[in-house]
Motif scaffolding. Structure first.
Motif, short mmCIF file in Angstrom:
data_model
loop_
_atom_site.label_atom_id
_atom_site.label_comp_id
_atom_site.label_asym_id
_atom_site.label_seq_id
_atom_site.Cartn_x
_atom_site.Cartn_y
_atom_site.Cartn_z
N ALA A 309 0.87 -1.11 -0.12
CA ALA A 309 0.04 0.02 -0.04
C ALA A 309 0.95 1.41 0.02
O ALA A 309 0.73 2.18 -0.68
N VAL A 310 2.09 1.49 0.86
CA VAL A 310 2.67 2.40 0.86
C VAL A 310 3.72 2.59 -0.32
O VAL A 310 3.60 3.67 -0.84
N ALA A 311 4.08 1.38 -0.93
CA ALA A 311 4.68 1.73 -2.10
C ALA A 311 3.73 1.90 -3.23
O ALA A 311 4.38 2.87 -4.18
N TRP A 312 2.53 1.45 -3.39
CA TRP A 312 1.64 2.17 -4.32
C TRP A 312 1.48 3.79 -4.54
O TRP A 312 1.43 4.31 -5.44
N LEU A 313 1.41 3.96 -3.04
CA LEU A 313 1.44 5.44 -3.02
C LEU A 313 2.68 6.33 -3.47
O LEU A 313 2.64 7.34 -4.04
N ALA A 314 3.78 5.64 -3.29
CA ALA A 314 5.10 6.10 -3.81
C ALA A 314 5.25 6.29 -5.37
O ALA A 314 5.65 7.19 -5.68
N VAL A 315 4.37 5.32 -6.07
CA VAL A 315 4.54 5.26 -7.50
C VAL A 315 3.25 5.81 -8.19
O VAL A 315 3.47 5.98 -9.50
N SER A 316 2.17 6.09 -7.44
CA SER A 316 0.98 6.49 -8.35
C SER A 316 0.11 7.27 -7.38
O SER A 316 -0.01 7.18 -6.00
N GLY A 317 -0.58 8.37 -8.16
CA GLY A 317 -1.33 9.10 -7.50
C GLY A 317 -2.69 8.91 -8.12
O GLY A 317 -3.55 9.91 -7.67
N GLY A 318 -3.03 7.80 -8.60
CA GLY A 318 -4.26 7.53 -9.19
C GLY A 318 -5.30 7.29 -8.03
O GLY A 318 -4.89 7.13 -6.94
N THR A 319 -6.55 7.41 -8.32
CA THR A 319 -7.70 7.49 -7.50
C THR A 319 -7.65 5.81 -7.10
O THR A 319 -7.87 5.71 -5.96
#
Length: 414
Positions: A309-319
């Protein structure tokens, strides 16, 4: 003694449960635990965040002072984690928990009067100390009286208060602020007073259940802890790393959405409400997973999901990334607490006093690294031109380290 005499013997003062059913006293004890975590941690910590703009706008304090006052609660929490057990040793768990809730409640009322920065700092520190001590004491005062098969559910119910506090910070506090800043502090104090009164008679009357094996004093506790030293070291490292992984979202999520992605404060506040709603479900879901698949397996799954989840925030700002990551991280902010507590009970299954000592140690590690993460990430953020992705990546790396450490120690720890 005959079977009839055994059947007619009086029940012990402690809470009694069967493997599948919680009696009224057990449920009341769990409710008392929920009230304590809601007052001293959920509200005392998380309700302060949405108050910060109002504190500055009303000229109660400068922006720099509000940061200092934010740190006061974290510092107090660390002190409470260290001194919670000595406090209970002098007063008993029941009396300590009662008066810690009173102290946290008094702090809300005291904060309605901005007499000075020093005055406010003392009361914010005291509320943090109450929260840290309650975190150390609340579950270990209740769970030894609960059948092992139901401890996951009860621990989830106890720490549901954290989730409710996070949710209240995004819903109740803005509603109270419409009445005024001082009225908001009074409102939080009144709610805490009601919850303190509701929990007053719910605490188990004894510090250990009737018939529990003797711990052998300090020597017995020390021997039990030494026997599980590799496991307890691993748990302290994992919990400290978990703090490093959770702080980025706790501190930056709303700002990331509002300013980093340019979606505005209203949208950012909406994600914080979603974070709070997920936090309500988190402890109960975690307790359920621990009961069903074992706490070690459940905690591994939690670390993996948090890291993703944290890694996804690091690479994407999509909804989609924002929604999924917010739900996962919101759920596990309070949800990791019953999982770690369950791991300690698995490692020290028959010694309530050793469980308390071990829980105090890992909670202290979490509290210390939470403070370090808050200041460290703040420094890194300000010196990297507000690089959100870097902060989130650091959090993901910490969670991966915690997971890899557990896998690497397989076979050497319980």
């Amino acid at each position: 003694m005959s079977q009839d005499a055994c059947a007619n013997a009086p029940a012990p003062a402690a809470v009694r449960t069967t493997d599948s059913v919680l009696d009224t006293r057990a449920l009341y004890a769990a409710l008392a635990g929920l009230c304590a975590s809601l007052v001293a941690i959920g509200l005392a910590r998380f309700a302060y965040t949405p108050l910060i703009p109002s504190l500055i706008h009303a000229h109660w304090f400068t922006a720099a002072d509000t940061v200092t006052l934010s740190a006061a609660n974290f510092a107090g929490y660390f002190a409470g984690a260290l001194f919670g057990r000595p406090i209970a040793a002098r007063m008993s768990n029941r009396h300590a928990l009662r008066w810690l809730m009173v102290a946290a409640t008094a702090a809300f009322f005291a904060c309605a009067f901005p007499l000075s920065v020093g005055w406010f700092f003392v009361w914010r520190f005291l509320s943090g100390l109450s929260g840290g001590a309650i975190m150390v004491l609340v579950a270990t005062a209740i769970l030894p009286h609960i059948a092992p098969a139901r401890r996951g559910f009860v621990s989830g119910m106890i720490f549901l208060g954290l989730g409710l506090g996070i949710a209240a910070s995004g819903t109740l506090v803005p509603a109270l602020l419409a009445l005024g800043l001082r009225e908001t502090w009074f409102g939080l104090g009144a709610l805490s007073l009601v919850l303190t009164a509701l929990s007053w008679f719910g605490w188990p009357a004894t510090d250990a259940p009737a018939g529990a094996p003797a711990a052998g004093g300090h020597a017995g506790i020390g021997a039990a802890l030494r026997a599980q030293r590799p496991t307890l070291r691993l748990l302290s490292v994992q919990y400290a790393a978990n703090a490093l992984g959770l702080v980025p979202a706790m501190v930056l999520l709303v700002d990331y959405v509002a300013r980093g992605l340019g979606q505005g404060a209203t949208v950012g506040a909406g994600y914080w409400v979603l974070y709070g709603v997920a936090a309500i479900a988190g402890p109960l879901v975690s307790g359920f997973l621990g009961d069903r698949m074992g706490f070690r397996g459940a905690y591994r799954l939690a670390l993996l999901l948090q890291a993703l989840a944290v890694a996804w925030l690091a690479v994407s700002g999509g909804t989609v990334a924002l929604v999924v990551s917010t739900i996962v991280l919101g759920a596990f902010t309070p949800g990791v607490v019953p999982l770690m507590l369950g791991r300690i009970h698995e490692a020290l299954p028959h010694d309530a006093n050793a469980q308390r000592a071990a829980w105090s140690r890992v909670t202290s590690a979490f509290a210390l690294f939470q403070v370090l993460a808050g200041y460290g990430y703040s420094y890194l953020f300000s010196h990297t031109h507000e690089n959100y992705a870097l902060i989130f990546a650091c959090g993901a790396a910490a969670l991966i380290v915690a997971l890899v450490a557990d896998v690497a120690m397989r076979g050497r720890v319980r």
